[in-house]
Design a protein around this motif. Structure first.
Motif, mmCIF file in Angstrom:
data_model
loop_
_atom_site.group_PDB
_atom_site.id
_atom_site.type_symbol
_atom_site.label_atom_id
_atom_site.label_comp_id
_atom_site.label_asym_id
_atom_site.label_seq_id
_atom_site.Cartn_x
_atom_site.Cartn_y
_atom_site.Cartn_z
ATOM 1 N N ILE A 4 0.430 -1.306 0.177
ATOM 2 C CA ILE A 4 -0.086 0.344 -0.040
ATOM 3 C C ILE A 4 0.623 1.615 0.044
ATOM 4 O O ILE A 4 0.690 1.914 -0.743
ATOM 5 C CB ILE A 4 -1.347 0.363 0.575
ATOM 6 N N MET A 5 1.814 1.376 0.817
ATOM 7 C CA MET A 5 2.936 2.303 0.783
ATOM 8 C C MET A 5 3.577 2.802 -0.468
ATOM 9 O O MET A 5 3.344 4.050 -0.915
ATOM 10 C CB MET A 5 3.784 2.204 1.765
ATOM 11 N N LEU A 35 3.134 5.835 -3.105
ATOM 12 C CA LEU A 35 4.011 6.808 -3.530
ATOM 13 C C LEU A 35 4.357 7.028 -5.106
ATOM 14 O O LEU A 35 4.781 8.029 -5.398
ATOM 15 C CB LEU A 35 5.574 5.624 -2.980
ATOM 16 N N ILE A 36 4.153 5.651 -5.702
ATOM 17 C CA ILE A 36 4.462 5.510 -7.079
ATOM 18 C C ILE A 36 3.146 6.861 -7.727
ATOM 19 O O ILE A 36 3.166 7.534 -8.578
ATOM 20 C CB ILE A 36 4.216 4.109 -7.715
ATOM 21 N N THR A 37 1.630 6.424 -7.015
ATOM 22 C CA THR A 37 0.297 7.274 -7.375
ATOM 23 C C THR A 37 0.779 8.990 -7.304
ATOM 24 O O THR A 37 1.023 9.870 -7.745
ATOM 25 C CB THR A 37 -0.337 7.185 -6.450
ATOM 26 N N PHE A 38 2.013 9.148 -5.642
ATOM 27 C CA PHE A 38 2.212 10.858 -5.473
ATOM 28 C C PHE A 38 3.266 11.422 -6.088
ATOM 29 O O PHE A 38 2.778 12.389 -7.092
ATOM 30 C CB PHE A 38 2.677 10.727 -3.748
ATOM 31 N N ALA A 39 4.233 10.013 -6.662
ATOM 32 C CA ALA A 39 5.433 10.292 -8.521
ATOM 33 C C ALA A 39 4.868 11.205 -9.409
ATOM 34 O O ALA A 39 4.930 11.904 -9.818
ATOM 35 C CB ALA A 39 6.879 9.638 -7.761
ATOM 36 N N LEU A 40 3.837 10.098 -9.779
ATOM 37 C CA LEU A 40 3.206 10.545 -10.760
ATOM 38 C C LEU A 40 2.465 11.500 -10.577
ATOM 39 O O LEU A 40 2.587 12.069 -11.779
ATOM 40 C CB LEU A 40 2.318 8.272 -10.861
ATOM 41 N N GLY A 41 1.725 11.758 -10.239
ATOM 42 C CA GLY A 41 1.191 12.870 -9.989
ATOM 43 C C GLY A 41 1.990 14.373 -10.278
ATOM 44 O O GLY A 41 1.164 15.670 -10.637
ATOM 45 N N ALA A 42 2.564 13.729 -9.159
ATOM 46 C CA ALA A 42 3.917 15.510 -9.353
ATOM 47 C C ALA A 42 4.444 15.371 -10.811
ATOM 48 O O ALA A 42 4.723 16.712 -11.200
ATOM 49 C CB ALA A 42 4.456 14.962 -8.125
ATOM 50 N N GLY A 43 4.743 13.998 -11.139
ATOM 51 C CA GLY A 43 5.296 14.153 -12.627
ATOM 52 C C GLY A 43 4.169 15.099 -14.034
ATOM 53 O O GLY A 43 4.980 15.752 -14.272
#
Length: 45
Positions: free
Chosen positions: A4-5, A9-17
């Motif tokens: 889940i973590m 983290l992947i979702t956050f990184a993709l969103g920021a990108g």
């Protein structure tokens, strides 16, 4: 690290990108720049 973590983290990184490039043209330019950087590093090696 739990699954889940990692997913968060992947979702956050993709969103920021994606927030950094507002249009599809921007995404294309970012990918092109990344490809050029990889080519340059490969030629220096």
């Amino acid at each position: 690290m739990t699954l889940i973590m990692r997913a968060l983290l992947i979702t956050f990184a993709l969103g920021a990108g994606l927030a950094g490039c507002n249009t599809m043209e921007g995404v294309g330019q970012d990918l092109e720049d990344a490809g050029e950087a990889i080519e340059q590093e490969a030629s220096e090696a």
